[in-house]
Design an enzyme around this catalytic site. Structure first.
Site, PDB file in Angstrom:
ATOM      1  N   SER A 121       0.569  -2.330   0.460  1.00  0.00           N
ATOM      2  CA  SER A 121      -0.425  -1.387  -0.043  1.00  0.00           C
ATOM      3  C   SER A 121      -1.846  -1.626   0.417  1.00  0.00           C
ATOM      4  O   SER A 121      -2.733  -0.810   0.131  1.00  0.00           O
ATOM      5  CB  SER A 121      -0.380  -1.349  -1.569  1.00  0.00           C
ATOM      6  OG  SER A 121       0.730  -0.606  -1.983  1.00  0.00           O
ATOM      7  N   TYR A 217      -0.855   4.128 -11.121  1.00  0.00           N
ATOM      8  CA  TYR A 217      -0.600   3.839  -9.706  1.00  0.00           C
ATOM      9  C   TYR A 217       0.598   4.613  -9.193  1.00  0.00           C
ATOM     10  O   TYR A 217       1.676   4.566  -9.780  1.00  0.00           O
ATOM     11  CB  TYR A 217      -0.359   2.352  -9.531  1.00  0.00           C
ATOM     12  CG  TYR A 217      -0.440   1.874  -8.109  1.00  0.00           C
ATOM     13  CD1 TYR A 217      -1.658   1.485  -7.556  1.00  0.00           C
ATOM     14  CD2 TYR A 217       0.694   1.784  -7.321  1.00  0.00           C
ATOM     15  CE1 TYR A 217      -1.724   1.024  -6.251  1.00  0.00           C
ATOM     16  CE2 TYR A 217       0.629   1.335  -6.019  1.00  0.00           C
ATOM     17  CZ  TYR A 217      -0.591   0.947  -5.487  1.00  0.00           C
ATOM     18  OH  TYR A 217      -0.658   0.498  -4.196  1.00  0.00           O
ATOM     19  N   SER A 218       0.396   5.336  -8.096  1.00  0.00           N
ATOM     20  CA  SER A 218       1.487   6.127  -7.523  1.00  0.00           C
ATOM     21  C   SER A 218       1.332   6.192  -6.013  1.00  0.00           C
ATOM     22  O   SER A 218       0.327   6.697  -5.495  1.00  0.00           O
ATOM     23  CB  SER A 218       1.483   7.550  -8.100  1.00  0.00           C
ATOM     24  OG  SER A 218       2.443   8.353  -7.441  1.00  0.00           O
ATOM     25  N   ASN A 219       2.334   5.705  -5.309  1.00  0.00           N
ATOM     26  CA  ASN A 219       2.316   5.762  -3.848  1.00  0.00           C
ATOM     27  C   ASN A 219       2.297   7.201  -3.337  1.00  0.00           C
ATOM     28  O   ASN A 219       1.830   7.482  -2.238  1.00  0.00           O
ATOM     29  CB  ASN A 219       3.539   5.027  -3.299  1.00  0.00           C
ATOM     30  CG  ASN A 219       3.459   3.543  -3.553  1.00  0.00           C
ATOM     31  OD1 ASN A 219       2.693   2.838  -2.928  1.00  0.00           O
ATOM     32  ND2 ASN A 219       4.243   3.059  -4.510  1.00  0.00           N
ATOM     33  N   GLY A 359      -1.129  -6.055  -1.412  1.00  0.00           N
ATOM     34  CA  GLY A 359       0.069  -5.279  -1.174  1.00  0.00           C
ATOM     35  C   GLY A 359       1.353  -6.064  -1.231  1.00  0.00           C
ATOM     36  O   GLY A 359       1.381  -7.251  -0.927  1.00  0.00           O
TER      37      GLY A 359
END
Length: 404
Positions: A121, A217-219, A359
């Site tokens: 990330s 949190y969201s990719n 990440g």
């Protein structure tokens, strides 16, 4: 990539320096150089070494080597990390690199100093910089709705791109569900995944919250940010990151893997993964990282990450107005973490804060950041920690290096 409310956000699919993804990250989930070796003994079966770039005049940097090495040794000995690597830069730009453990459990080979790793990330910070550069160029509006750039694309239960702004994507306040928690590493390890497919996975599920109401949190947010970059520029995201960031500040060991590229190009430690979290360590070095894309696909080194975040905070990548937007944070629960636009702030035990991201991606975890006075640290381990104490020890290694 997994979400992380441990440090905050993390892997493309977990979070690093914010979120809450499961610990077994779904794959979907560098003058003259002098060398020094610290006097710390390596753990049994591990190697430990330190190197320094530039002068070795006594100051905060020379007080750190033993403390940093001890932290890495502990991550190997006590937390079961196959290897740990670190790069520490002092206020004067002098750099020291460290290793502990073994680079390959099968052969017992040494850990490559400042070896390449998958940075999960941390990729989000690169994607956010490109978006904010385009904001500065007047091509994207932070408070413009996603539908302006991707008309009709973002629709689902409680989800409407006409009511979600670009800022909310970058800050994880869109309420969009995270595709990463619905992808299994082993199922997609050898498969190329298109960004639109990742979005489709997310849109099968209802919104986590209304836009702007809460941080989550969201990719998925960064997949959409990447798609907006491509729509506005007419070029692949990988090319924009390479042209606008990597080549601009001379990141010689950082790259966006090409479609189908499953290996790591330069010397690197092997990455190991547990799936399920209580399962055995398996070599997961070779994998198709496309499930991470704009949220977590990049490969880099600790030293290159230090260079990137240092350049970013010094204003070499963004105009002052956009950097100020990036540094404007919202709190992540009671963790002390603040999340800006692809950038996080975290308090230091010695006072002040540091800025970075972090990440996780199957096989690797990276944590670190930079201070406003020029100190920089990044630490990588070659397996995602599967318990809170090990996760905390990685963060503690960063804090210990920055605080001396």
């Amino acid at each position: 990539m997994r979400a992380q409310t441990r440090q905050g956000p993390s892997s493309p699919i977990r979070q690093q320096q914010g979120g809450g993804r499961r610990r077994a990250v779904s794959a979907a989930a560098a003058l003259v150089i002098g060398v020094m070796t610290t006097g710390v003994l390596a753990p049994s079966g591990a190697s430990a070494s330190g190197s320094a770039s530039g002068s070795t005049a006594p100051d905060a940097a020379t007080a750190r080597p033993d403390a940093v090495q001890q932290s890495l040794n502990s991550l190997v000995r006590d937390d079961g990390m196959p290897a740990a690597l670190a790069s520490v830069q002092d206020r004067d730009g002098r750099t020291r690199t460290y290793t502990a453990g073994v680079g390959d459990l099968a052969t017992g080979s040494k850990v490559p100093r400042d070896g390449q790793v998958r940075i999960g990330s941390n990729t989000k910070a690169f994607t956010a910089v490109v978006v904010l550069q385009l904001v500065g160029e007047g091509k994207i509006g932070l408070d413009t709705m996603v539908d302006t750039y991707l008309p009709g694309l973002v629709r689902g239960e409680g989800i409407d791109g006409r009511h979600i702004t670009v800022r909310q994507l970058l800050q994880h306040t869109s309420g969009l569900p995270d595709y990463g928690v619905h992808v299994d590493d082993d199922e997609i390890r050898n498969r190329y995944v298109e960004p639109r497919e990742l979005l489709d996975i997310a849109l099968r599920y209802k919104a986590d919250a209304a836009p702007g109401k809460t941080w989550g949190y969201s990719n998925t947010n960064y997949v959409l940010a990447g798609l907006i970059v491509q729509k506005v520029t007419g070029r692949p995201l990988a090319e924009e990151i390479d042209r606008r960031i990597i080549k601009r500040i001379g990141l010689r060991h950082t790259y966006f893997p090409a479609p189908g590229e499953m290996t790591i190009r330069e010397p690197h430690p092997q990455g190991y993964h547990r799936n399920p979290a209580d399962g055995p360590l398996r070599d997961f070095t070779e994998m198709d990282p496309s499930f991470g894309w704009a949220a977590g696909q990049l490969i880099s080194t600790n030293s290159d990450l230090n260079r990137f975040f240092t350049a970013l905070l010094a204003g070499r990548l963004l105009p002052a107005a956009q950097l100020a937007e990036m540094r404007t944070t919202v709190p992540v629960g009671t963790s002390g973490l603040g999340y800006g636009l692809g950038l996080t702030s975290r308090p230091l035990s010695c006072g002040g804060i540091y800025w970075g991201h972090g990440g996780d991606i199957a096989g690797y975890e990276t944590r670190g950041g930079v201070t406003d006075d020029g100190r920089a640290v990044n630490v990588a381990v070659t397996s995602i920690p599967t318990d809170d104490s090990a996760t905390q020890h990685v963060k503690d290694a960063v804090d210990r290096a920055l605080c001396g």
